[in-house]
Write an enzyme that holds these catalytic residues in place. Structure first.
Site, PDB file in Angstrom:
ATOM      1  N   SER A 366       0.757  -1.242   0.132  1.00 41.47           N
ATOM      2  CA  SER A 366       0.112  -0.034   0.028  1.00 41.47           C
ATOM      3  C   SER A 366       0.956   1.009  -0.151  1.00 41.47           C
ATOM      4  CB  SER A 366      -0.769   0.108   1.252  1.00 41.47           C
ATOM      5  OG  SER A 366      -1.709   1.351   1.318  1.00 41.47           O
ATOM      6  N   ARG A 367       0.632   2.074  -0.659  1.00 42.21           N
ATOM      7  CA  ARG A 367       1.471   3.329  -1.079  1.00 42.21           C
ATOM      8  C   ARG A 367       1.299   4.295   0.083  1.00 42.21           C
ATOM      9  NH1 ARG A 367       0.552   2.761  -7.177  1.00 42.21           N
ATOM     10  NH2 ARG A 367       2.250   1.094  -7.546  1.00 42.21           N
TER      11      ARG A 367
END
Length: 508
Positions: A366-367
């Site tokens: 997940s960025r």
């Protein structure tokens, strides 16, 4: 005796008739069908038609103008093309395709045109939004900082999702992609998040089972299901995610939070390819048209966390992509991968090995990471993702003989097995934040090391029950999501140790 004629009475009747006479003229732009077939109609005579404008065909069939050519219009039909034949008149509706929105849609199953499919009567709403809308600009957005809890330990602990994020879920068929999304919907029960589930190209029986599962768990009260089954024509499948997006946008634009799930965009791309080929558009790679990237980017860009001036609402998108043979390098997966803010990768080997949810932690990302977690979860989970990825790496080598490994590596293997077991979760059983945090804390701190692996799940249940009954103060403190002090962490560890002693005494 003959009745006497009264001239004043006749004059009054004539005057009233003239006053009530209406001279409205129905003026409309019309054309005629030149050719029809495969869900596509070519229409002549609509010189002023707009792109994406709704068209009315005979037999209560609606269509949409898609190809605006010099001498004809290529239209897609949202209905059975058997009702339309060559020479039929076609009317412009003078409005672009729109869908009903609002609270009235919650708890309903509708088709992509907003027509009910659940037998519960018409949708009582006067609110409509166009299915195609421009995504909010940068000025109207704010950074994503608020967690969107899915209730799944492995997701919220290693690849968290924030409100306003677009997180791709990708993997082969039948390994739990939809299950993650359904659990995420069920977990929103107390959060106030409105959910929209878009079923694209699935069997009708599959959609019915999903609706039943949501109803049984009280989740349909805040959920709208848009069903475009495999038996529907390609234009209906193509329209479905845009309709779902418009319904979710209504909540976002009115200061609320929404979650929209596109299940799945692979079949959506197939439907668009079929439409484009029938419209004689030039084909590119894998026979997809040249604008297939724009097809999904304009959809997913509409997910956003709005600025405070715009109401601070959010729309979170969980698009699903189906792969074949774990190949994520094909055209559609790489396209959607590049649009989203992270990906949860499902692995068949884990699924068939009993690890469910079957998330490949090493490749999933997940960025947003810590920005989409509470301070407490960020503090406790820490490098959990890296630890699990390292464990999977060591595990692949250990299959050749673990007795030759040094003591620290064997310790990592044992801890990894314990963590993997702790992160397993049954379907339709999302956990609240405090239960997730306790499980992750117990695993990472080695508090379960002396419990046999096959008893880990039973101990986890006993631990949750113990805290719910005897440690309500700590539970309330954890639920705030604020960072825990060292003293509080020690209290949690001590409580887990007390619970473990009781569990082991019963087991013995």
């Amino acid at each position: 005796m003959a009745q006497q004629v009264r001239p004043d009475e006749i004059s009054r009747i004539l005057r009233e008739s003239l006053e009530q006479f209406e001279t409205e003229i129905d003026v409309y732009d019309a054309g005629s069908v030149l050719q029809v077939g495969d869900g596509i109609a070519r229409v002549h005579g609509l010189q002023n038609v707009m792109a994406a404008e709704l068209l009315e065909f005979p037999g209560d069939v609606l269509g949409m103008a898609l190809n605006l050519e010099e001498d004809n219009v290529g239209a897609v039909l949202f209905g059975d093309s058997a009702h339309v034949k060559e020479g039929d008149p076609v009317k412009r509706a003078n409005r672009i395709v729109e869908v009903p929105v609002g609270e009235a849609l919650l708890g309903r199953v509708v088709n992509p045109l907003g027509r009910p499919l659940d037998g519960k009567g018409p949708i009582e709403t006067d609110l409509y939004l166009p299915v195609e809308r421009k995504a909010p600009g940068i000025i109207d957005r704010q950074p994503v900082r608020e967690p969107m809890q899915t209730g799944l330990k492995i997701v919220d602990g290693t690849t968290p999702v924030g409100r306003g994020q677009r997180e791709l879920i990708i993997g082969d068929r039948q390994i739990g992609k939809t299950a993650i999304c359904v659990d995420a919907i069920i977990n929103q029960k107390e959060s106030g998040v409105r959910c929209v589930y878009v079923a694209i190209g699935q069997k009708g029986s599959t959609v019915a089972k999903l609706v039943k599962a949501l109803e049984d768990r009280g989740a349909m009260e805040y959920t709208t299901v848009i069903s475009a089954t495999a038996s529907e024509p390609a234009p209906i499948l193509w329209l479905a995610p845009y309709s779902g997006c418009a319904i979710a946008e209504y909540f976002r634009d009115n200061g609320m939070h929404s979650l929209v799930i596109y299940d799945d965009l692979t079949k959506h791309a197939w439907a668009y390819r079929e439409m484009s080929l029938n419209l004689r558009r030039p084909a590119g790679r894998e026979a997809y048209p040249g604008d297939v990237f724009y097809l999904h980017s304009r959809l997913l860009e509409r997910a956003a966390k709005m600025s405070d001036e715009k109401g601070a609402g959010s729309m979170t998108a969980l698009p699903i992509i189906e792969t074949q043979e774990e190949d994520v390098t094909t055209y559609i997966p790489t396209n959607v991968w590049s649009i989203t803010d992270g990906q949860i990768i499902m692995e068949p080997g884990l699924f068939y090995g009993g690890v469910r949810p079957a998330v490949n932690v090493g490749l999933s990302v997940s960025r947003l990471m810590g920005n989409a977690q509470t301070d407490a979860m960020k503090q406790v989970s820490g490098p959990l993702r890296a630890e699990l990825a390292r464990f999977r790496e060591i595990q692949s080598f250990a299959q050749f003989g673990s007795e030759q490994l040094d003591a620290s590596t064997q310790e990592q293997l044992r801890r990894g097995e314990q963590l993997t077991e702790l992160l397993k979760q049954n379907q339709f059983e999302p956990l609240p934040h405090w239960k997730q945090l306790l499980s992750i804390f117990a695993g990472r701190q080695g508090l379960c090391d002396d419990i046999p692996t096959d008893e880990i799940r039973a101990f986890e249940t006993a631990m949750h029950d113990h805290f719910e009954e005897h440690e309500t103060g700590l539970v309330e403190r954890i639920e705030t999501g604020e960072k825990l002090s060292d003293e509080e962490l020690d209290q949690i560890a001590a409580a887990i140790e007390n619970c473990k002693k009781g569990f082991q005494a019963v087991a013995a």
